[in-house]
Structure formats: C-alpha cells, structure tokens
Design an enzyme around this catalytic site. Sequence first.
Site, mmCIF file in Angstrom:
data_model
loop_
_atom_site.group_PDB
_atom_site.id
_atom_site.type_symbol
_atom_site.label_atom_id
_atom_site.label_comp_id
_atom_site.label_asym_id
_atom_site.label_seq_id
_atom_site.Cartn_x
_atom_site.Cartn_y
_atom_site.Cartn_z
ATOM 1 N N GLY A 84 7.650 1.526 4.542
ATOM 2 C CA GLY A 84 6.409 2.314 4.599
ATOM 3 C C GLY A 84 5.358 1.805 3.628
ATOM 4 O O GLY A 84 4.355 2.470 3.359
ATOM 5 N N LEU A 85 5.579 0.591 3.077
ATOM 6 C CA LEU A 85 4.638 0.040 2.100
ATOM 7 C C LEU A 85 3.765 -1.054 2.708
ATOM 8 O O LEU A 85 2.972 -1.695 2.011
ATOM 9 C CB LEU A 85 5.418 -0.522 0.893
ATOM 10 C CG LEU A 85 6.226 0.520 0.113
ATOM 11 C CD1 LEU A 85 7.115 -0.156 -0.929
ATOM 12 C CD2 LEU A 85 5.304 1.527 -0.577
ATOM 13 N N PRO A 136 9.887 -3.927 -0.320
ATOM 14 C CA PRO A 136 10.991 -3.585 0.576
ATOM 15 C C PRO A 136 10.539 -3.620 2.036
ATOM 16 O O PRO A 136 9.453 -3.147 2.370
ATOM 17 C CB PRO A 136 11.358 -2.160 0.169
ATOM 18 C CG PRO A 136 10.779 -1.966 -1.186
ATOM 19 C CD PRO A 136 9.615 -2.892 -1.315
ATOM 20 N N VAL A 137 11.375 -4.203 2.899
ATOM 21 C CA VAL A 137 11.045 -4.307 4.326
ATOM 22 C C VAL A 137 11.346 -2.964 4.992
ATOM 23 O O VAL A 137 12.364 -2.335 4.714
ATOM 24 C CB VAL A 137 11.872 -5.456 4.970
ATOM 25 C CG1 VAL A 137 11.669 -5.502 6.476
ATOM 26 C CG2 VAL A 137 11.477 -6.798 4.351
ATOM 27 N N ASP A 152 -1.856 -1.398 10.836
ATOM 28 C CA ASP A 152 -2.113 -1.376 9.387
ATOM 29 C C ASP A 152 -2.796 -2.648 8.875
ATOM 30 O O ASP A 152 -3.223 -2.700 7.721
ATOM 31 C CB ASP A 152 -0.795 -1.217 8.616
ATOM 32 C CG ASP A 152 -0.340 0.235 8.523
ATOM 33 O OD1 ASP A 152 -1.108 1.115 8.960
ATOM 34 O OD2 ASP A 152 0.764 0.464 8.013
ATOM 35 N N LYS A 172 0.853 -1.211 0.000
ATOM 36 C CA LYS A 172 0.000 0.000 0.000
ATOM 37 C C LYS A 172 0.878 1.247 0.000
ATOM 38 O O LYS A 172 2.066 1.188 0.375
ATOM 39 C CB LYS A 172 -0.920 0.043 1.217
ATOM 40 C CG LYS A 172 -0.236 0.044 2.606
ATOM 41 C CD LYS A 172 0.223 1.403 3.120
ATOM 42 C CE LYS A 172 0.916 1.329 4.479
ATOM 43 N NZ LYS A 172 1.773 2.449 4.801
ATOM 44 N N GLY A 218 4.434 -4.037 3.967
ATOM 45 C CA GLY A 218 4.684 -5.435 3.586
ATOM 46 C C GLY A 218 4.325 -6.443 4.670
ATOM 47 O O GLY A 218 3.590 -7.398 4.417
ATOM 48 N N GLY A 219 4.818 -6.243 5.879
ATOM 49 C CA GLY A 219 4.569 -7.183 6.980
ATOM 50 C C GLY A 219 3.082 -7.251 7.325
ATOM 51 O O GLY A 219 2.523 -8.344 7.529
ATOM 52 N N SER A 220 2.417 -6.107 7.359
ATOM 53 C CA SER A 220 0.981 -6.060 7.681
ATOM 54 C C SER A 220 0.170 -6.735 6.581
ATOM 55 O O SER A 220 -0.791 -7.461 6.842
ATOM 56 C CB SER A 220 0.511 -4.615 7.828
ATOM 57 O OG SER A 220 1.278 -3.947 8.791
HETATM 58 O O1 C5P Z 1 1.132 -0.906 14.868
HETATM 59 P P1 C5P Z 1 2.536 -0.895 14.391
HETATM 60 O O2 C5P Z 1 3.365 -1.953 15.035
HETATM 61 O O3 C5P Z 1 2.652 -0.887 12.904
HETATM 62 O O4 C5P Z 1 3.172 0.515 14.856
HETATM 63 C C1 C5P Z 1 4.555 0.716 15.022
HETATM 64 C C2 C5P Z 1 4.807 1.906 15.955
HETATM 65 O O5 C5P Z 1 4.442 3.132 15.298
HETATM 66 C C3 C5P Z 1 3.993 1.885 17.222
HETATM 67 O O6 C5P Z 1 4.638 1.161 18.227
HETATM 68 C C4 C5P Z 1 3.895 3.361 17.569
HETATM 69 O O7 C5P Z 1 5.053 3.795 18.225
HETATM 70 C C5 C5P Z 1 3.854 4.048 16.200
HETATM 71 N N1 C5P Z 1 2.469 4.369 15.761
HETATM 72 C C6 C5P Z 1 1.814 5.434 16.356
HETATM 73 N N2 C5P Z 1 0.525 5.729 15.951
HETATM 74 C C7 C5P Z 1 -0.097 4.992 14.989
HETATM 75 C C8 C5P Z 1 0.557 3.897 14.384
HETATM 76 C C9 C5P Z 1 1.851 3.616 14.803
HETATM 77 O O8 C5P Z 1 2.357 6.128 17.231
HETATM 78 N N3 C5P Z 1 -1.343 5.313 14.628
#
Ligand code: C5P
Length: 297
Positions: free
Chosen positions: A97-98, A93-94, A135, A10, A100-102
Amino acid sequence: MRWHFRSFAKINLHLQVVGRRADGYHELRTVFQTVDLHDVISIEPIASGIELVVAEGTAPAGTANLAFRAAETFLATWAPRAGARLTLHKRIPVGGGLGGGSSNAACVLRGLARVLGVEPDPAEVWHLARGLGADVPYFLVGGTALGVGRGDEVVPLPDLPPQEVWLVTPPIEVSTARIFAAWAGSGGESLDAALSPLLTGAGARSITELAGRNDLEVVAREQFPMLEEVYSTLSRAGASCVRLSGSGSTVFACFAAASAGEALSEVLPAGTRVVRAQTLDRITLQERFCSSGAVGG
Ligand code: C5P
C-alpha cells in the site's frame, strides 16, 4: 555512465471511496503524501532493448514489472533507437500500500528523460503514466497532493510540514482488487469537509490534526485479523493517529513523543516490518531525486 535515482514511497493520509465507476474502478478522493522510504533505481544507457536487474529485494521480472513497462513505453515513444539497463534496489515493501511499483514506474519515466537528454511534453508523460496504473501520475507530482477520479487526476496541495511517521507492515499479502471489490459503503459525493482546510494550506499542520480516514480500512481489518492486532497494539502504544495506507497492508502511525515508537517491533506480530520515516515536501523531493553518489542512501 550510470545514474542513480531515488524512488520514494507514499502513504494515503485520506482515502475516501465515493462509489463504483462505469470502467470498473472506484471513484476516489484521496490525499497522498510522500515519505522518505525509497527504492533506488540505477539507469544506464545500452545499445538497444531493456534489461532489468533486481540487485536488492524482490520484484517481478520483465513486463510484469511496472518499471520495465514504463521503460518500454518511454523508449518506444521518445527514443526508439536507445536502450536501457535498469537495476532495482527494492526497499519499499511490495504489495504494502506504499505505491512502490507505481513510484518505480514514474521514477523510470523521469529518470530516462534525464539520462537520454530528451524533453518529452509533460502532458504526454502524464498520459503515459496514467496508462501504467492509477497511482503512477501522483508520483510525477509528489509531496502532499489530492487525487480524484481513479486517484489519477492529481492536484498538488500546499505541503504539510515534514514530520515523523512509523510505517508498520505486517507479513500479509493484500490484493488491492479484492479489497476494492469487497467495499460496500455508500460513499458520498464530495471531499470530506474535514479535509477542506488542507486545500488552502490553512488549518491542519500535522497528519494527526488533518483527521483523514480510509474507507478501505473496515474491509481490510475484516479480512485480515492480523491487521486488527496491529491497530490495537499501535493504539495501546499511544499513537495519536493510526491509519491504513491504500489498501494495505501497511498501517502508518504518528506519536507525539519522538521515542514512543521505538519498542514497537517487540510487541507487533512476528515478521512485521517497522520503518521510522519522515514525510517529504515537493522541494526536498526534487532535490533528492537524483543521487550522484553510491546506491546506499
Ligand atoms: O491501477 P492499479 O493497477 O493500481 O489498481 C489495482 C486494482 O485496484 C484495479 O484493478 C481495481 O480493481 C482496483 N482499483 C479500483 N479503483 C481505483 C484504483 C484501483 O477499483 N480507483
């Protein structure tokens, strides 16, 4: 039997940070868009347990891998006597910001349901997805969609027509948590007015017309001078829109002329990955989810 599923990436056409939340996350208004760059995940039923094989690219092993955790929770909840072997072909790419893992996690939730012939309650799948990462719920929806809350409350929007977008990923590792932590904006309460036509499918018909923004861009550009170089190179090359996806490091760009992005790799910082992608709408996404043939496409 072995099944192959496409796990699409995405971009965030818009990412507005509204403020900090009591749970430590940030309140977002974001517009997600699926693109056709994808990983392939092969799923094969086995007698018991979960095996994770990374056949292409790199990905964390075991529970550090979101696809593994998705399989673990899925099996524990809906198929405690079944097992699965997951083979990942990583092309997204890991840490770019795309998503991938989610995307992989959502792909495993949907793929396992198909492979094992179970029909879990969609609300429960959504709940499980939410627990895996902010995500992940978006990837159960796909196409053009609005994310509010942590980005995990997702509303499908009328799909933007398919269009070309260049995904430019410089060789830097960006920590999402670090970028969010450095955000010092005042945000705002509601969805930016520029985005409101999107809610009805009226107005903007292209990414450039949409006039979104990314509030994390300022922070990322400050922390990574190489991103600054990427922005100026893309602007000089005549891009009509240049924007960070998520917390980076991928920057996406649109060009009015189809061939304008072709010489980009030569002028961007060494090691930058450039992918010419197409956006995907929800119908096409569903059609392409399950790939019956070889892993290649
Ligand atoms: O949910 P995810 O593991 O992808 O988020 C990674 C980190 O990004 C979170 O631990 C948090 O520090 C930050 N984040 C945030 N607000 C969001 C999404 C992510 O602060 N809405």
